[in-house]
Design an enzyme around this catalytic site. Structure first.
Site, short mmCIF file in Angstrom:
data_model
loop_
_atom_site.label_atom_id
_atom_site.label_comp_id
_atom_site.label_asym_id
_atom_site.label_seq_id
_atom_site.Cartn_x
_atom_site.Cartn_y
_atom_site.Cartn_z
N GLN A 96 0.84 -1.19 0.00
CA GLN A 96 0.00 0.00 0.00
C GLN A 96 0.88 1.24 0.00
O GLN A 96 1.81 1.35 0.80
CB GLN A 96 -0.92 -0.01 1.22
CG GLN A 96 -1.96 -1.13 1.16
CD GLN A 96 -2.47 -1.51 2.53
OE1 GLN A 96 -3.01 -0.66 3.23
NE2 GLN A 96 -2.32 -2.77 2.92
N GLU A 97 0.56 2.15 -0.90
CA GLU A 97 1.31 3.40 -1.05
C GLU A 97 0.33 4.56 -0.91
O GLU A 97 -0.86 4.43 -1.24
CB GLU A 97 1.97 3.45 -2.43
CG GLU A 97 2.91 2.27 -2.70
CD GLU A 97 3.14 2.01 -4.18
OE1 GLU A 97 3.94 1.10 -4.49
OE2 GLU A 97 2.53 2.71 -5.02
N HIS A 108 4.61 -2.58 3.06
CA HIS A 108 5.02 -3.69 2.22
C HIS A 108 4.04 -4.85 2.42
O HIS A 108 3.41 -4.99 3.47
CB HIS A 108 6.43 -4.13 2.58
CG HIS A 108 7.48 -3.10 2.27
ND1 HIS A 108 8.59 -3.38 1.49
CD2 HIS A 108 7.60 -1.79 2.62
CE1 HIS A 108 9.34 -2.30 1.38
NE2 HIS A 108 8.75 -1.32 2.06
N CYS A 135 11.80 -8.21 -0.36
CA CYS A 135 12.91 -7.26 -0.38
C CYS A 135 13.66 -7.34 0.95
O CYS A 135 13.21 -7.96 1.92
CB CYS A 135 12.40 -5.85 -0.63
SG CYS A 135 11.45 -5.16 0.74
N CYS A 138 11.65 -6.33 4.07
CA CYS A 138 10.71 -7.32 4.58
C CYS A 138 11.41 -8.49 5.24
O CYS A 138 10.93 -9.05 6.22
CB CYS A 138 9.79 -7.80 3.46
SG CYS A 138 8.66 -6.51 2.91
#
Length: 297
Positions: A96-97, A108, A135, A138
């Site tokens: 979510q951005e 993330h 990534c 995370c």
């Protein structure tokens, strides 16, 4: 903030495009649940028997549905995750951005699924299933879990890999002499008071995990008739820490309440060497044009 309709539209599109009977069954169930992104352990067991698949194979098949919950106005890159609880329940997560605010406010997909399970009351995770390789952010976040040494990561192209195969020679809580970690029961000693929303925010702060800074905090959102809470979750590497407003927004999304109007926000925080008040106020204003009510604990 985008309404739940964008999620529903993606799910409808996925239903039309997918030929997977498992995807169709998952979407039918999610629709019955009014878009709650969770699959009970009972349904997991039932579907594994019905489709003759393992829980991991079932979770991999759920990933396209989980990715429908992504909110990605910046990257337009949809990541879906399924955290499998010790109970056997599947908890969906997605990235979510938030436009108009700092990129550090982003969520993330693995964080999303983990926080979803945590707020839902799960006491640990056994597996993380995700459609793209985690990534470094995370990997470090997952290293804070009480099951980190046994946690398995599963990708469409590679399954049954321990987290520490992705994070060798890891730095984590033990390096800072912390042995009571994420998903272990937390209680920070506050007595809830005030109205229902204030009590909810204080109760969320009671469950926050901040062993490094002691800056425990919690948030409560009035979402229509519902109260949604979120709690601060800290990390040994600091930057992957997860803020309480993101925790609450994520749970709201995974509960199918994205369309519920947010009319009030309470942020409760203990005075410490750092504060998340300003970041919380910034995101709350950009998303809802609401002033955050602040409680000093």
């Amino acid at each position: 903030m985008p309404s739940m309709m964008d999620i529903q539209e993606r799910i409808i599109q996925l239903m039309a495009e997918s030929q997977s009977p498992i995807v169709h069954r998952v979407i039918e169930q999610i629709t019955l649940q009014k878009s709650k992104g969770v699959i009970s352990s009972e349904l997991v067991a039932q579907w594994c028997q019905e489709f003759q698949v393992s829980p991991i194979e079932l979770a991999l098949a759920c990933l396209p549905v989980a990715a429908c919950y992504a909110r990605v106005p910046v990257s337009h890159f949809y990541v879906g995750a399924v955290a499998i609880g010790k109970s056997g329940t599947f908890y969906f997560g997605a990235n979510q951005e938030f436009e108009c605010d700092a990129i550090q406010q982003s969520v993330h997909a693995e964080q999303s699924a983990i926080s979803h399970a945590l707020i839902a009351g799960e006491d640990g995770l056994t597996d993380m299933v995700v459609n793209y390789t985690p990534c470094g952010h995370c990997r470090q976040f997952m290293n804070e879990l009480n099951s980190a040494s046994q946690l398995k990561i599963h990708l469409p192209h590679s399954q049954n890999n321990l987290l520490h195969s992705y994070l060798p020679d890891a730095f984590g809580p033990k390096d800072l002499n912390i042995d009571h970690v994420l998903f272990d029961q937390q209680y920070n000693g506050f007595t809830p008071s005030g109205d229902a929303l204030e009590q909810a925010a204080i109760s969320a702060a009671n469950l926050a995990y901040a062993p490094y800074s002691q800056a425990v905090s919690g948030v409560a959102l009035q979402c229509g008739e519902h109260i949604i809470t979120g709690r601060y979750v800290e990390n040994a590497a600091f930057n992957p820490s997860f803020l309480p407003l993101q925790s609450a927004l994520n749970f709201r999304r995974m509960q199918g309440l994205e369309g519920a109007n947010v009319s009030r926000i309470i942020f409760a925080e203990r005075s410490a060497i750092l504060s998340h008040q300003s970041m919380t106020k910034s995101l709350a204003w950009h998303l809802f044009e609401l002033q955050v009510e602040y409680l000093s604990l």
